[in-house]
Design a protein around this motif. Structure first.
Motif, PDB file in Angstrom:
ATOM      1  N   LEU A  43      50.643  55.258  53.169  1.00 30.24           N
ATOM      2  CA  LEU A  43      51.090  54.442  52.056  1.00 30.24           C
ATOM      3  C   LEU A  43      50.123  54.637  50.897  1.00 30.24           C
ATOM      4  O   LEU A  43      48.911  54.589  51.079  1.00 30.24           O
ATOM      5  N   LYS A  44      50.683  54.875  49.737  1.00 28.80           N
ATOM      6  CA  LYS A  44      49.814  55.151  48.601  1.00 28.80           C
ATOM      7  C   LYS A  44      50.193  54.246  47.432  1.00 28.80           C
ATOM      8  O   LYS A  44      51.338  54.251  46.994  1.00 28.80           O
ATOM      9  N   GLN A  85      54.467  39.526  53.696  1.00 29.20           N
ATOM     10  CA  GLN A  85      53.482  40.561  54.013  1.00 29.20           C
ATOM     11  C   GLN A  85      53.623  41.785  53.115  1.00 29.20           C
ATOM     12  O   GLN A  85      52.629  42.403  52.744  1.00 29.20           O
ATOM     13  N   TYR A  86      54.845  42.099  52.758  1.00 26.66           N
ATOM     14  CA  TYR A  86      55.044  43.225  51.846  1.00 26.66           C
ATOM     15  C   TYR A  86      54.392  42.921  50.495  1.00 26.66           C
ATOM     16  O   TYR A  86      53.745  43.776  49.895  1.00 26.66           O
ATOM     17  N   PHE A 117      52.002  40.900  49.932  1.00 25.92           N
ATOM     18  CA  PHE A 117      50.552  40.895  50.071  1.00 25.92           C
ATOM     19  C   PHE A 117      50.019  42.326  50.074  1.00 25.92           C
ATOM     20  O   PHE A 117      49.043  42.650  49.416  1.00 25.92           O
ATOM     21  N   LEU A 118      50.722  43.137  50.800  1.00 23.21           N
ATOM     22  CA  LEU A 118      50.369  44.549  50.869  1.00 23.21           C
ATOM     23  C   LEU A 118      50.370  45.166  49.470  1.00 23.21           C
ATOM     24  O   LEU A 118      49.467  45.896  49.094  1.00 23.21           O
ATOM     25  N   ALA A 143      50.010  43.550  46.667  1.00 23.31           N
ATOM     26  CA  ALA A 143      48.934  42.956  45.871  1.00 23.31           C
ATOM     27  C   ALA A 143      47.564  43.469  46.300  1.00 23.31           C
ATOM     28  O   ALA A 143      46.593  43.328  45.574  1.00 23.31           O
ATOM     29  N   MET A 144      47.486  44.051  47.494  1.00 24.84           N
ATOM     30  CA  MET A 144      46.198  44.555  47.963  1.00 24.84           C
ATOM     31  C   MET A 144      45.692  45.692  47.104  1.00 24.84           C
ATOM     32  O   MET A 144      44.497  45.897  46.985  1.00 24.84           O
ATOM     33  N   SER A 145      46.595  46.460  46.561  1.00 21.63           N
ATOM     34  CA  SER A 145      46.113  47.636  45.843  1.00 21.63           C
ATOM     35  C   SER A 145      46.637  47.779  44.430  1.00 21.63           C
ATOM     36  O   SER A 145      46.069  48.510  43.640  1.00 21.63           O
ATOM     37  N   ALA A 146      47.712  47.065  44.113  1.00 17.95           N
ATOM     38  CA  ALA A 146      48.259  47.240  42.770  1.00 17.95           C
ATOM     39  C   ALA A 146      47.400  46.494  41.757  1.00 17.95           C
ATOM     40  O   ALA A 146      46.480  45.795  42.111  1.00 17.95           O
ATOM     41  N   PRO A 161      46.532  43.494  39.475  1.00 18.28           N
ATOM     42  CA  PRO A 161      46.902  42.092  39.694  1.00 18.28           C
ATOM     43  C   PRO A 161      48.097  41.687  38.839  1.00 18.28           C
ATOM     44  O   PRO A 161      48.939  40.910  39.272  1.00 18.28           O
ATOM     45  N   VAL A 197      50.611  35.859  55.972  1.00 10.48           N
ATOM     46  CA  VAL A 197      50.012  37.149  56.373  1.00 10.48           C
ATOM     47  C   VAL A 197      49.048  36.954  57.550  1.00 10.48           C
ATOM     48  O   VAL A 197      48.277  37.839  57.892  1.00 10.48           O
ATOM     49  N   MET A 213      47.494  39.591  59.966  1.00  7.52           N
ATOM     50  CA  MET A 213      47.406  40.893  59.323  1.00  7.52           C
ATOM     51  C   MET A 213      45.942  41.354  59.434  1.00  7.52           C
ATOM     52  O   MET A 213      45.022  40.551  59.308  1.00  7.52           O
ATOM     53  N   ARG A 230      48.525  53.808  57.417  1.00  8.91           N
ATOM     54  CA  ARG A 230      47.327  54.260  56.695  1.00  8.91           C
ATOM     55  C   ARG A 230      47.578  54.057  55.214  1.00  8.91           C
ATOM     56  O   ARG A 230      48.676  54.259  54.713  1.00  8.91           O
ATOM     57  N   ILE A 231      46.536  53.652  54.530  1.00  8.44           N
ATOM     58  CA  ILE A 231      46.694  53.425  53.092  1.00  8.44           C
ATOM     59  C   ILE A 231      45.765  54.381  52.347  1.00  8.44           C
ATOM     60  O   ILE A 231      44.590  54.489  52.679  1.00  8.44           O
ATOM     61  N   ALA A 232      46.322  55.044  51.401  1.00  9.51           N
ATOM     62  CA  ALA A 232      45.518  55.988  50.630  1.00  9.51           C
ATOM     63  C   ALA A 232      44.505  55.214  49.794  1.00  9.51           C
ATOM     64  O   ALA A 232      44.824  54.185  49.217  1.00  9.51           O
ATOM     65  N   SER A 281      40.670  49.967  42.154  1.00  3.98           N
ATOM     66  CA  SER A 281      41.787  49.017  42.179  1.00  3.98           C
ATOM     67  C   SER A 281      41.346  47.721  42.843  1.00  3.98           C
ATOM     68  O   SER A 281      40.358  47.672  43.573  1.00  3.98           O
ATOM     69  N   SER A 282      42.111  46.687  42.573  1.00  3.02           N
ATOM     70  CA  SER A 282      41.739  45.342  42.992  1.00  3.02           C
ATOM     71  C   SER A 282      41.775  45.198  44.512  1.00  3.02           C
ATOM     72  O   SER A 282      42.657  45.718  45.188  1.00  3.02           O
ATOM     73  N   VAL A 340      42.666  42.968  47.480  1.00  5.86           N
ATOM     74  CA  VAL A 340      43.622  41.895  47.775  1.00  5.86           C
ATOM     75  C   VAL A 340      43.958  41.013  46.569  1.00  5.86           C
ATOM     76  O   VAL A 340      44.048  39.803  46.674  1.00  5.86           O
ATOM     77  N   GLY A 341      44.132  41.639  45.433  1.00  6.70           N
ATOM     78  CA  GLY A 341      44.557  40.907  44.228  1.00  6.70           C
ATOM     79  C   GLY A 341      43.438  40.137  43.552  1.00  6.70           C
ATOM     80  O   GLY A 341      43.677  39.380  42.624  1.00  6.70           O
ATOM     81  N   TYR A 386      37.650  47.466  45.353  1.00  8.78           N
ATOM     82  CA  TYR A 386      37.191  47.954  46.652  1.00  8.78           C
ATOM     83  C   TYR A 386      35.742  48.381  46.552  1.00  8.78           C
ATOM     84  O   TYR A 386      34.934  48.150  47.437  1.00  8.78           O
TER      85      TYR A 386
END
Lengths: 766, 266
Positions: A122-123, A523-524, A526-527, A529-532, A534, B90, B93, B119-121, B127-128, B130-131, B136
């Motif tokens: 996932l990227k 969960q999606y 959250f997922l 928001a984890m990387s995008a 804010p 979550v 998770m 897996r996450i790239a 990037s932020s 968890v928001g 990181y």
């Protein structure tokens, strides 16, 4: 004890009066450097107004920007090539460095968040981190773009020829300055690409800058034209200048006062100088009468005083009526409307004070021989006057036919008015070929739309937005809205959820749907928001997931467009019950609200002004009957003009509604002059028949009326060449209104008076 | 005459050397700081409360158990394991990171609703996380060699004497142009950090709000990061902080990502 007479004092101490006027003018001029403009339509409504409070709340809840500039990049050969993409990346990098740009949320190829799945991984990353070089890389980018509905019509057009960079502005960022910097950046790039800068702040701030230009260029040009026309009428440069100065002085006083009081100049108050210049032409009657009187008296001082005695009452009362017409605007809700009303009312009073002091004082400086020469050519029987006599003659000799034609026109006007379309479109305030308009058209054709509105879904439980039912509901609403021709694209939290669902399931299009349960959705998200960024999620959902924000991109700035969106939401909700409420917001909604408020405020103001003006007429004529007669051509003129507006299909918008007050203020002048002078004449020459008295009035004060109208029309014809359509509208409106109302006065007043003489003069000694 | 000048030259040289011997270079300070800030102990455990506060005062809470184990020297490889308690939807998770010096990290995420590990790239270190307002890189640290460090001045923050270090990224594509760090002379922990954007304006501020001694390691137990442009801020509190708790290597596997051992998530 003799009453103090300002006129006599001015004639006896002309130098003192002129010096005083000039000193006062300089004092007001010292305020000018402090001038501030405010072109933000937002300030049309006070910060405490419901729509602003709500919009601020929405902006805060969803971390939205008030203003966004859109840079369009177009390449007829398609933009997906290394060369164009390199330019896009360079330009984006440069834009990020501009002061006032909210760099963290600039969205374009190199910055927009892209969620993809590559070989099970996932990227979440910007779409284009490096410019693709090989054909393979280009193909990958093409695929990433066109399989993601979040990108299509937003950063890439369906035909792949247009891309856009969305540039949000920090609070207080100047849209025009930033737009100019962006234009400089793109200018450095060579090649086939075309660049378009669009968006609300560009339109608004460009309008503001142009407005200044207009004030500085067109008002003086209009003034010069007036000067020239006056010179042609009176052949005396000095007196023409005096008249011109009269207008200029009152403009300087009013604008100086406005600036000194700390008010910013708004779109509406920027028109005030032009209005004042128009109102100032009323002093034409003084000139007109002066030359007639001089012929009779052959003494300058006596002629001045006699003139002022003859015209003082109508001049004073027209000023009163005009000031009252604008003064009622002070009681309206909208601040700029109030300021505008107060400003023009003040200027009108200033003009009148000048008419009784400055102008008579200036007369004393003119050499007698010169006046003699001019006044010889002024003969009530000559040239223009005989035409006016003929015109009035039609009314007098065929009153019934004239009135019947009027009734027919009146009915036609009512039909026209019933066809009126109330609408506002800020972008259309610019001319068709203007940069702003072209950019907007191109972007709206290629992409989702430059005008942005929001529909906020509101529930009363936390996390309700994460339920599949809420998601499906919002999705359904989006599809419904997208069916409207004015809607280009909609975006919501649902689009992100669907995207992640698909990506998590190895890009299987089957999963491009709302997931089946709340846990998955939570969960999606959250997922995501984890990387995008804010802001990606913040922009579409609030923190407790009670509210969701649907972005609605409109392809037009018409206020009507947002209205149809609101109606569609309403219908959808009626057909599909839901615990959620939906409320509109955003700039498109704001434009809808303020335009309506200003417009109805002006309509309300006009109604109030009509009542006040009627009262003034009745007071002035000391007769309700005469007031009714004087009132008819006035109403008729206004109705006819708005009837034509309706027939032509021109939107009834803010500038048009503003004109209503001016037309009232000016048309009433003519009626007052005509009726006052007629009645005065009848008192002075008791033996004369009504027909002769009417003919005399049409020829003598009528000449003043006609001159006034022509002068006006000539000056305002200049505005037809203005670069902004509201000013063109104003110009066209004034030209037609002045000519029409002068015609109405000279044709219809005699007809009406002749027809109703039995009723009018009942009980009066003749 | 000649003797005298040689002698004075020696004095001058001596004084130069002596100050050099006592003061650390900027690189040395940053290295020490990295060791005490990100690498103390063999392993580390904390229950992390993260409060994301918007400009308008809205709050989002993230609560997680964070487990970390060092592999090698400070600046070397580390593994992170995170288990989420909050937000409620979550729960269960988990998130795992293998951090390598000078190379992109590997990240895995377990999505319980679909019982799937992905897996996450980790392409974008900036990037932020968890928001939050932390990136990181803010959590796991930035490679010291990626920046040029220089001592700017000395300054007191509260009652702590600090050395202020300016770190300028060597690569130009970073979103900030430089960072100022106030490094406490006593503990070498960063007490405050300021990030300046490309326009040269301050836009992000880190502050250590509470420092406690845990098993002999000075530890920042409360910290915050504020974004001055968006007005958004994140407050982080470490609870139940502990070092050298004996985290086994097997924890950092896909199996335990799906079913984390109870003893580590209580």
């Amino acid at each position: 004890m003799r009453k103090f007479s300002l006129v006599e004092f001015s004639v006896d101490h002309p130098k003192l009066i002129v010096a005083l006027s000039i000193i006062l003018t300089f004092l007001f001029l010292t305020q000018f450097p402090k001038v501030r403009t405010d072109t933000n339509p937002k300030n049309m409504l006070p910060p405490t107004s419901d729509v602003r409070v709500w919009n601020d709340e929405v902006e805060k809840t969803f971390a939205l920007y008030e203003d966004m500039i859109v840079l369009g990049i177009q390449n007829e050969k398609g933009i997906l090539n290394s060369d164009t993409l390199g330019k896009i990346q360079r330009i984006t990098d440069e834009i990020l460095k501009i002061k006032g740009v909210a760099a963290r949320d600039v969205n374009g190829f190199s910055t927009i968040t892209n969620v993809t799945a590559e070989e099970g991984m996932l990227k979440v990353a910007p779409l284009m981190t490096d410019v693709p070089k090989s054909g393979k890389e280009l193909a990958a980018l093409r695929k990433a773009l066109f399989e993601n509905p979040l990108f299509i019509d937003r950063i890439i057009s369906k035909d792949g020829k247009t891309s856009a960079i969305y540039v949000p502005l920090e609070k207080g960022g100047n849209g025009k300055e930033i737009a100019d910097k962006i234009r400089e950046i793109v200018k450095k790039e060579k090649g086939d690409e075309k660049y378009y800068v669009a968006g609300d702040p560009v339109a608004r701030d460009t309008f503001g800058a142009d407005m200044f230009k207009l004030m500085a260029v067109f008002a003086p040009i209009a003034g010069m034209v007036m000067l020239l026309v006056r010179y042609l009428m009176f052949r005396d440069l000095f007196l023409s200048m005096a008249l011109m100065m009269d207008a200029m002085i009152s403009i300087v006083w009013s604008m100086g006062l406005l600036i000194a009081l700390g008010f910013p100049i708004h779109i509406m108050s920027s028109m005030a100088p032009v209005f004042l210049m128009a109102i100032a032409t009323d002093s034409m009657h003084i000139y007109n009468e002066f030359y007639f009187r001089y012929r009779e008296k052959k003494n300058k001082r006596a002629a001045i005083i006699a003139t002022m005695n003859a015209v003082s009452r109508p001049v004073r009362n027209t000023a009163l009526a005009t000031a009252a017409g604008f003064g009622v605007l002070l009681f309206m809700n909208i601040i700029p409307v109030k300021v505008f009303g107060g400003l023009v009312a003040f200027g009108t009073i200033a003009l009148r004070v000048l008419s009784f002091s400055f102008i008579p004082a200036m007369f004393t400086f003119v050499k007698e021989e010169k006046i003699e020469k001019i006044s010889r050519s002024e003969d009530a029987g000559a040239g223009g006057s005989s035409f006016l006599k003929k015109l009035a003659g039609i009314g007098i000799h065929k009153p019934l036919t004239t009135v019947l034609v009027g009734v027919a026109l009146f009915i036609a006007a009512l039909i026209g008015i019933s066809k009126t379309v109330v609408n506002n479109n800020m972008v259309e305030w610019f001319k068709k070929g203007s940069d702003v308009r072209v950019a907007d058209t191109v972007m709206n054709n290629a992409l989702g739309g430059t005008s942005l509105g929001y529909i906020v879904a509101i529930s009363d439980t936390d996390d309700y937005i994460k339920t599949p039912e809420a998601m499906r509901y919002i999705e359904g609403l989006q599809r419904r809205l997208e069916k409207l021709s004015v809607v280009g694209k909609t975006t919501s939290v649902v689009d992100y959820v669907k995207r992640i669902n698909r990506v998590l399931h190895n890009d299987d299009p089957k999963y491009d749907a709302v997931p089946e349960n709340k846990e998955m959705i939570g969960q999606y998200l959250f997922l995501f928001a984890m990387s995008a960024k804010p802001s990606d999620l913040d922009n579409v959902a609030d923190y407790p997931f009670r509210k969701a924000n649907i972005w609605v991109q409109l392809k037009t700035w018409d206020a009507k467009a947002m209205e149809s969106v609101i109606a569609a939401v309403h219908d959808y909700r009626k057909e599909n019950p839901t615990p959620m409420e939906f409320k509109p917001a955003g700039i498109a909604y704001f434009n809808l609200v303020w335009n309506h408020e200003v417009l109805w405020d002006m309509v309300k103001g006009l109604t109030l002004a009509l009542i006040v003006v009627f009262a003034i007429l009745a007071y002035d004529f000391r007769s309700i009957k005469w007031a009714v007669i004087g009132y008819i051509p006035l109403l008729f003129t206004i109705l006819l003009i708005y009837g034509v507006v309706g027939f032509v299909g021109k939107d009834f918008d803010m500038p048009i509604s503003v004109m209503s007050c001016l037309s009232l203020g000016m048309a009433v002048d003519f009626a007052i002059h005509f009726v006052s002078r007629l009645r005065q004449r009848m008192k002075e020459t008791p033996g004369e028949s009504l027909t002769d008295a009417l003919l005399w009035t049409a020829a003598r004060p009528g000449k003043g009326i006609m001159r006034n109208a022509i002068l006006f029309a000539a000056a305002f014809a200049v505005m037809l060449f203005a670069p902004l359509t509201p000013y063109i509208t104003v110009g066209a409106f004034i030209v037609s209104m002045m000519l029409l109302s002068a015609l109405m006065t000279i044709l219809y007043l005699p007809a009406l008076i002749t027809l109703t003489q039995g009723w009018l003069f009942k009980g009066e000694t003749r | 005459m000649r003797k005298v000048s040689a002698f004075s030259a020696m004095i001058v040289m001596f004084s130069v050397f002596s100050t050099g011997a006592f003061a650390l270079t900027a690189d040395e300070i940053m290295k020490k700081s990295q060791a005490v800030f990100l690498y103390p102990g063999d392993d580390f455990k904390a229950r992390v409360m993260m409060k994301l506060i918007s400009k308008g005062g809205q709050e989002r809470v993230r609560e997680m158990m964070m487990l970390r184990k060092n592999y090698g020297e400070p600046g070397g490889e580390q593994k992170y394991f995170m288990y989420f308690f909050q937000p409620a939807d979550v729960r269960n998770m988990t998130f795992m990171v293998y951090k390598y010096p000078g190379k992109d990290a590997d990240r895995w995420l377990f999505v319980p609703a679909i019982n799937m590990v992905r897996r996450i790239a980790a392409q974008d270190k900036r990037s932020s996380f968890v928001g939050s307002d932390f990136t990181y890189e803010d959590i796991s640290g930035r490679n010291l060699e990626d920046d040029a460090h220089a001592v700017v001045k000395e300054e007191k923050i509260g009652n702590r004497d600090c050395t202020v270090i300016k770190s300028t990224p060597k690569a130009s594509e970073m979103e900030y142009s430089y960072k100022l760090s106030w490094i406490d002379k006593a503990t070498f922990l960063p007490v405050k950090e300021e990030y300046y954007d490309k326009k040269g304006e301050l836009y992000r501020v880190f502050s250590a709000d509470e420092i406690k001694d845990v098993k002999g390691h000075p530890t920042i137990t409360k910290r915050s990061m504020k974004n001055l442009l968006s007005g958004h801020m994140t407050e982080v509190t470490f609870l139940k902080t502990d070092y050298n708790v004996g985290i086994e290597d097997s924890l950092f596997t896909e199996r335990f990502l799906k079913q984390p051992p109870k003893r580590w998530i209580e």
